[in-house]
Scaffold this motif. Structure first.
Motif, mmCIF file in Angstrom:
data_model
loop_
_atom_site.group_PDB
_atom_site.id
_atom_site.type_symbol
_atom_site.label_atom_id
_atom_site.label_comp_id
_atom_site.label_asym_id
_atom_site.label_seq_id
_atom_site.Cartn_x
_atom_site.Cartn_y
_atom_site.Cartn_z
ATOM 1 N N ASN A 132 0.864 -1.254 0.023
ATOM 2 C CA ASN A 132 -0.207 -0.052 0.121
ATOM 3 C C ASN A 132 0.827 1.253 0.101
ATOM 4 O OD1 ASN A 132 -2.838 1.231 0.388
ATOM 5 N ND2 ASN A 132 -1.735 2.029 2.283
ATOM 6 N N SER A 133 2.037 1.171 0.712
ATOM 7 C CA SER A 133 2.851 2.267 0.802
ATOM 8 C C SER A 133 3.740 2.672 -0.589
ATOM 9 C CB SER A 133 3.932 2.075 1.929
ATOM 10 O OG SER A 133 3.288 2.319 3.160
ATOM 11 N N THR A 134 3.649 1.333 -1.142
ATOM 12 C CA THR A 134 4.130 1.749 -2.705
ATOM 13 C C THR A 134 3.235 1.946 -3.668
ATOM 14 O OG1 THR A 134 5.764 -0.081 -2.257
ATOM 15 C CG2 THR A 134 5.674 0.290 -4.605
ATOM 16 N N THR A 135 1.961 1.532 -3.636
ATOM 17 C CA THR A 135 1.024 1.949 -4.466
ATOM 18 C C THR A 135 0.525 3.343 -4.379
ATOM 19 O OG1 THR A 135 -0.716 0.957 -3.252
ATOM 20 C CG2 THR A 135 0.337 -0.332 -4.915
ATOM 21 N N ASN A 136 0.690 4.172 -3.257
ATOM 22 C CA ASN A 136 0.034 5.241 -2.746
ATOM 23 C C ASN A 136 0.433 6.428 -3.993
ATOM 24 O OD1 ASN A 136 -1.876 4.825 -0.651
ATOM 25 N ND2 ASN A 136 0.000 5.060 0.737
ATOM 26 N N CYS A 137 1.799 6.358 -4.164
ATOM 27 C CA CYS A 137 2.270 7.342 -5.123
ATOM 28 C C CYS A 137 1.705 6.870 -6.449
ATOM 29 C CB CYS A 137 3.654 7.228 -4.772
ATOM 30 S SG CYS A 137 4.598 6.124 -5.575
ATOM 31 N N LEU A 138 1.494 5.899 -6.910
ATOM 32 C CA LEU A 138 0.757 5.508 -8.185
ATOM 33 C C LEU A 138 -0.236 6.056 -8.637
ATOM 34 C CD1 LEU A 138 2.434 1.925 -8.729
ATOM 35 C CD2 LEU A 138 3.290 3.987 -10.071
ATOM 36 N N LEU A 139 -1.118 5.880 -7.490
ATOM 37 C CA LEU A 139 -2.610 6.246 -7.461
ATOM 38 C C LEU A 139 -2.859 7.583 -7.421
ATOM 39 C CD1 LEU A 139 -4.288 3.465 -5.272
ATOM 40 C CD2 LEU A 139 -3.874 3.533 -7.863
ATOM 41 N N ILE A 140 -2.046 8.324 -6.658
ATOM 42 C CA ILE A 140 -2.195 9.738 -6.449
ATOM 43 C C ILE A 140 -1.561 10.484 -7.253
ATOM 44 C CG2 ILE A 140 -2.251 11.675 -4.724
ATOM 45 C CD1 ILE A 140 -2.721 9.599 -2.710
ATOM 46 N N PHE A 141 -0.071 10.494 -7.331
ATOM 47 C CA PHE A 141 1.027 11.358 -8.080
ATOM 48 C C PHE A 141 1.044 10.983 -9.638
ATOM 49 C CE2 PHE A 141 4.866 12.676 -10.039
ATOM 50 C CZ PHE A 141 5.221 13.746 -9.547
ATOM 51 N N TRP A 142 1.067 9.512 -10.031
ATOM 52 C CA TRP A 142 1.338 9.336 -11.309
ATOM 53 C C TRP A 142 -0.258 9.271 -12.237
ATOM 54 C CZ3 TRP A 142 5.938 9.882 -13.008
ATOM 55 C CH2 TRP A 142 7.015 9.693 -11.985
ATOM 56 N N ARG A 143 -1.231 9.223 -11.321
ATOM 57 C CA ARG A 143 -2.449 9.348 -12.169
ATOM 58 C C ARG A 143 -2.837 10.888 -12.405
ATOM 59 N NH1 ARG A 143 -5.527 5.227 -13.269
ATOM 60 N NH2 ARG A 143 -7.640 6.332 -12.978
ATOM 61 N N ASN A 144 -2.195 11.816 -11.824
ATOM 62 C CA ASN A 144 -2.597 13.382 -11.986
ATOM 63 C C ASN A 144 -1.699 13.662 -13.479
ATOM 64 O OD1 ASN A 144 -2.145 16.201 -11.790
ATOM 65 N ND2 ASN A 144 -3.448 15.616 -9.952
ATOM 66 N N LYS A 145 -2.400 14.293 -14.461
ATOM 67 C CA LYS A 145 -1.619 14.509 -15.487
ATOM 68 C C LYS A 145 -0.362 15.630 -15.331
ATOM 69 C CE LYS A 145 -2.652 16.386 -20.269
ATOM 70 N NZ LYS A 145 -3.674 16.845 -21.099
ATOM 71 N N ASN A 146 -0.949 16.891 -14.612
ATOM 72 C CA ASN A 146 0.014 17.867 -14.286
ATOM 73 C C ASN A 146 1.167 17.379 -13.595
ATOM 74 O OD1 ASN A 146 -1.708 19.754 -15.371
ATOM 75 N ND2 ASN A 146 -2.759 20.078 -13.606
ATOM 76 N N LEU A 147 0.840 16.522 -12.408
ATOM 77 C CA LEU A 147 2.121 15.890 -11.749
ATOM 78 C C LEU A 147 3.170 15.025 -12.733
ATOM 79 C CD1 LEU A 147 0.185 15.249 -8.356
ATOM 80 C CD2 LEU A 147 1.570 17.247 -8.984
ATOM 81 N N ARG A 148 2.361 14.303 -13.321
ATOM 82 C CA ARG A 148 3.033 13.389 -14.304
ATOM 83 C C ARG A 148 3.783 14.028 -15.267
ATOM 84 N NH1 ARG A 148 -1.263 10.605 -15.478
ATOM 85 N NH2 ARG A 148 -1.551 11.314 -17.555
ATOM 86 N N SER A 149 3.291 15.292 -15.947
ATOM 87 C CA SER A 149 4.092 16.168 -16.827
ATOM 88 C C SER A 149 5.467 16.593 -16.044
ATOM 89 C CB SER A 149 3.312 17.065 -17.490
ATOM 90 O OG SER A 149 2.788 17.918 -16.466
ATOM 91 N N GLU A 150 5.292 17.182 -15.125
ATOM 92 C CA GLU A 150 6.249 17.550 -14.101
ATOM 93 C C GLU A 150 7.333 16.601 -14.209
ATOM 94 O OE1 GLU A 150 7.119 20.653 -13.381
ATOM 95 O OE2 GLU A 150 5.220 21.581 -14.152
ATOM 96 N N ALA A 151 6.937 15.389 -13.776
ATOM 97 C CA ALA A 151 7.693 14.368 -13.539
ATOM 98 C C ALA A 151 8.669 13.938 -14.802
ATOM 99 C CB ALA A 151 7.400 12.956 -13.071
#
Length: 283
Positions: free
Chosen positions: A250-269
């Motif tokens: 769960n501590s691994t998937t949190n960032c996948l579900l919150i950060f990497w599914r957000n288009k703006n955050l993903r583009s910055e990454a």
């Protein structure tokens, strides 16, 4: 050792190894992206996501190696495994910190959607840090009750103080997002804007539901282990390790579900990863 138990332990060892590597890389990347991007640092919502990744990074960095060590000791049938468990049991508090930080992220989003004026004027990074310490204190108290083997009391508290509020907040976010998407617009300009926002809301809706589903799935092995303990009244073995493994996942998937599914955050990454790749290739 029973062959079935050995297979379970080896499988959990492999899963924890994968969860450790993925959790360290993904959470570290989220924190690095936030530190490098001035755009991400401006918004409070991005700050809570970075805070969650920091706590998740700490949870994975400590709990996964501890679990791997315990599993190796158990597979090798080392007698010192029981002494090791006595010490490592206290590290589970970091998993509790991760869950309560996840609740803080959901609560901040709830305020932004349902109380936007209050969120804009009152919710600051310093306020969120103070609130985060309150959440950590509550999770510490629940953990202390848990380690005294008052499993039923700790489970009830966990449901009352985390599960029910977490499910309620994310369900409300899902409902308001659904209503927002159903609004009819008259002008083509507003329709175009809503179309863009609608796509963003679809992402957030699925993220809300996925977060609830992920936490619920991770909670099930804990419930099963408590039921086994209540019925058989003996030390928890593979069930306990399975429960801890799911919370590390769960501590691994949190960032996948919150950060990497957000288009703006993903583009910055992607920008930062591209800069890093260009820098490394120049050397």
């Amino acid at each position: 050792m029973d062959i079935r138990v050995s297979v379970q332990l080896i499988l959990m060892l492999a899963i924890n190894g994968i969860a450790f590597i993925c959790g360290m890389i993904l959470n570290s990347l989220v924190v690095f992206c936030w530190l490098k991007s001035s755009q991400l640092q401006k918004k409070v919502c991005h700050f809570t996501i970075c805070l969650l990744s920091c706590v998740d990074l700490l949870a994975v960095a400590i709990n996964s190696p501890v679990l791997i060590t315990e599993l190796i000791f158990w597979i090798g049938e080392k007698e010192s495994i029981f002494k090791l468990r006595t010490v490592t049991h206290f590290f589970d508090v970091f998993l509790a910190f991760s869950l309560n930080t996840l609740l803080l992220v959901s609560f901040e989003r709830y305020l932004a959607v349902f109380h936007p004026i209050f969120h804009h004027t009152k919710v600051t990074k310093s306020l969120l840090i103070k609130l985060h310490f309150v959440f950590l204190f509550i999770s510490t108290m629940m953990f202390l009750i848990h380690i005294t083997e008052h499993f039923l009391a700790s489970t009830i508290l966990f449901c009352l103080l985390f599960m029910f509020p977490f499910i309620y907040v994310n369900t409300k976010l899902h409902i308001i997002s659904k209503k927002y998407r159903r609004k009819n617009v008259t002008t083509s300009e507003s329709h175009s804007q809503l179309s863009k926002k609608g796509k963003s809301f679809i992402k957030s809706i699925s993220t809300c539901l996925l977060l609830v589903a992920c936490v619920s799935i991770c909670f099930m092995p804990t419930i099963i282990s408590y039921i086994v303990w209540a019925l058989k009244k003996h030390r928890l073995g593979s069930q306990l390790y399975m429960a801890k493994t799911f919370w590390c996942i769960n501590s691994t998937t949190n960032c996948l579900l919150i950060f990497w599914r957000n288009k703006n955050l993903r583009s910055e990454a992607r920008k930062i990863l591209k800069q890093l790749s260009n820098t490394s290739s120049s050397f």
